[in-house]
Design an enzyme around this catalytic site. Structure first.
Site, PDB file in Angstrom:
ATOM      1  N   LYS A 167       0.842  -1.107  -0.066  1.00  0.00           N
ATOM      2  CA  LYS A 167      -0.038  -0.122   0.001  1.00  0.00           C
ATOM      3  C   LYS A 167       1.051   1.084   0.069  1.00  0.00           C
ATOM      4  CE  LYS A 167      -3.536   2.511   2.528  1.00  0.00           C
ATOM      5  NZ  LYS A 167      -4.436   2.349   3.537  1.00  0.00           N
ATOM      6  N   HIS A 323      -9.760 -35.103 -30.887  1.00  0.00           N
ATOM      7  CA  HIS A 323     -10.706 -34.358 -30.531  1.00  0.00           C
ATOM      8  C   HIS A 323     -11.557 -34.396 -29.349  1.00  0.00           C
ATOM      9  CE1 HIS A 323      -9.472 -32.122 -34.085  1.00  0.00           C
ATOM     10  NE2 HIS A 323      -9.627 -33.106 -34.731  1.00  0.00           N
TER      11      HIS A 323
END
Length: 569
Positions: A167, A323
């Site tokens: 911060k 697939h």
């Protein structure tokens, strides 16, 4: 006579500010040189190089517990945090840095006179650099630690320090990753011991991401504990009101499903489920081949999940996927023969497919696989001899997962949809032979019952609507992903008929047919019978079950219900 040196410019690190507030800006748009650093790390890799680099610049080192002891072992001067706070560590180390003398030193803005005055009035000293990494919570739970041990690895002081320093990154630099130490020391060298503002901002962003991921890992673990403890599968626990995820990028494929799409492969901290994830993260897991693509990862995962579940039959098993759908699966007493039987199910689709095995890849099986083009081979392990054979085909991706996935393990499956994410528990339901509920006049034979369980297991991993013909522990034909179950039946039967001339292919005559969901009408079942199926396994539950059972009796089929559906979208 020596000429006088030029006066120091305001941003020169030699310039000592007349007012402590002037410490707010220094060289390269940052602060004057770092004077005081707090180091408290669980992971001590790179610590000595960093600490010596700081000490060499005259930085005072503050530290706690094990880190302080490690620094003293390096013959470095260290000031204990307890000396700064005037309070000893307590509660088995749970309280060390939670004190205004520490957090005030991190949070005070150097450019605000009121903050600087407040520090001076309290007798606190500013801290210019924080070096913290957290208790290894993720690694602890990944190792299978019990509840109490995991709780003790939840860091409290560390995240508070990191958030405070981040911060206040306008005044303080924060390091949370040992990988950043060398670059940080290099930056100090370039800027006269100071930290440029852009560097502090990047480090703060990384630090906030780290604490967010850490908290997400804890929240996710807690949710899993509550779900596991919920005997009745309480939906509130299985689908909590807030889903927190902590994922790190393990791989960045060159593109997604298609070249115009971007992609990334992300894993939970501490590693993923055995399979593609473990192969990528473990040493010696990716043995060779081109970089894994997005589609490679998805297909290899589908193949390995199925072959891991087939391991419950206690025999060598091979699955070939194309697939995301199995195009062949087989069990046998020989891994090579299991591969050849799986390949025989659909030799056209198997070309360029993904091969998964439930046993270490051996020489004979490697030679069989190399007879056709294959994209990826994944096994628990790979023998040195098999690896040497694959070395001649450098483009084939060869993966060693290090083990098999547990098909009954809990977990979540996530699917992205427009504007949100669908989450559900894994389909971990396993069927046992004694759970089969025979519905027809003819009961299935022992071999039919075994094939029922095999075909049902494969169908669970086939995209819905799924139809699987199987005989003697091998698939004869697979129909996947059709809008109509009847269409899937016709496709599976056609594929089985195409392989009739292959002596290794499972024959559809006398086979078992498995359907992932109930037959809504007798037509799908009758089409399977016409193709040669002698027995069927399905969930049941249709309003026309009686009609389907009567149709099975009319053609002499045996049929069993499972009471469980396995849709897979």
């Amino acid at each position: 006579m020596t000429a006088p040196s030029a006066p120091a410019k305001p941003d020169d690190p030699r310039a000592a500010p007349a007012d402590p507030v002037a410490r707010g800006r220094g060289p390269a748009g940052g602060l004057p040189p770092i004077r005081r650093a707090l180091l408290s790390v669980s992971d001590k890799s790179g610590l000595e190089e960093l600490a010596r680099g700081l000490a060499g610049r005259g930085v005072e080192l503050l530290s706690t517990g094990g880190t302080a002891a490690a620094l003293r072992g390096m013959d470095l001067a260290v000031r204990d945090v307890a000396e700064v706070t005037g309070a000893p560590e307590m509660l088995d180390g749970r309280v060390k840095t939670l004190h205004p003398a520490i957090h005030g030193g991190l949070l005070a803005r150097r450019d605000l006179p009121a903050h600087v005055a407040a520090l001076e009035e309290a007798g606190f000293e500013p801290i210019d650099l924080l070096v913290v990494n957290l208790y290894p919570f993720e690694a602890t739970i990944a190792a299978g630690a019990g509840f109490d041990e995991a709780i003790e690895q939840i860091d409290i002081g560390g995240p508070a320090l990191i958030r405070g320093a981040s911060k206040n990154h306008g005044s303080v630099a924060v390091l949370t990753d040992p990988a950043d130490y060398p670059a940080f020391l290099a930056a100090l060298e370039r800027h006269g011991g100071a930290t440029p503002e852009d560097l502090r901002r990047r480090l703060a962003a990384k630090a906030f991401a780290r604490t967010a991921a850490y908290d997400a890992a804890i929240a996710g673990w807690f949710a899993e504990q509550l779900e596991a403890e919920s005997a009745d599968g309480d939906a509130a626990q299985a689908a909590p009101a807030r889903l927190t995820l902590s994922l790190d990028r393990a791989l960045a494929p060159s593109y997604g499903e298609n070249p115009h799409q971007q992609a990334g492969f992300y894993l939970p901290a501490g590693g993923g489920r055995p399979g593609v994830a473990s192969a990528i993260t473990r040493e010696g897991g990716v043995l060779q081949g081109k970089p894994l693509s997005y589609n490679n990862i998805a297909d290899a995962d589908a193949a390995f999940e199925l072959v891991s579940e087939l391991d419950r039959f206690g025999r060598p098993a091979v699955v070939i996927v194309k697939h995301a759908n199995p195009c062949g699966a087989a069990l046998d007493d020989s891994l090579e023969r299991a591969y050849r039987r799986a390949h025989a199910c659909d030799t056209v689709s198997a070309f360029g497919g993904i091969v998964a095995l439930n046993r270490p890849l051996d020489t004979n099986t490697a030679e069989a696989i190399l007879e056709i083009f294959t994209e990826v081979v994944i096994a628990p392990e790979v023998t040195d001899e098999a690896r040497a054979l694959f070395a001649a085909k450098k483009n084939i991706r060869l993966l060693a997962a290090g083990g098999l996935a547990d098909p009954a393990a809990p977990g979540k499956r996530l699917v992205s949809v427009g504007g949100g994410v669908l989450a559900q528990s894994r389909d971990a339901k396993l069927l046992n032979l004694d759970e089969l509920a025979v519905q027809t006049e003819r009961a299935p034979t022992k071999s039919e019952r075994e094939d029922m369980l095999f075909a049902w297991t494969v169908a669970k991993h086939v995209k819905s609507n799924a139809i699987v013909f199987a005989k003697d522990g091998a698939t004869a034909g697979i129909g996947a992903g059709q809008m109509s179950r009847l269409d899937s039946t016709h496709i599976a039967a056609r594929k089985a008929a195409a392989a009739l001339d292959n002596p290794l292919a499972a024959k559809i005559d006398g086979s078992v047919v498995a359907s992932d969901a109930f037959f809504p009408f007798p037509d799908g079942l009758l089409a399977a019978a016409e193709a040669g199926a002698a027995a069927a396994i399905q969930p049941g539950g249709s309003i026309r079950d009686d009609e389907v059972i009567a149709a099975a009796d009319e053609v002499g089929m045996a049929m069993a219900f499972t009471g469980v559906r396995h849709f897979r979208h």
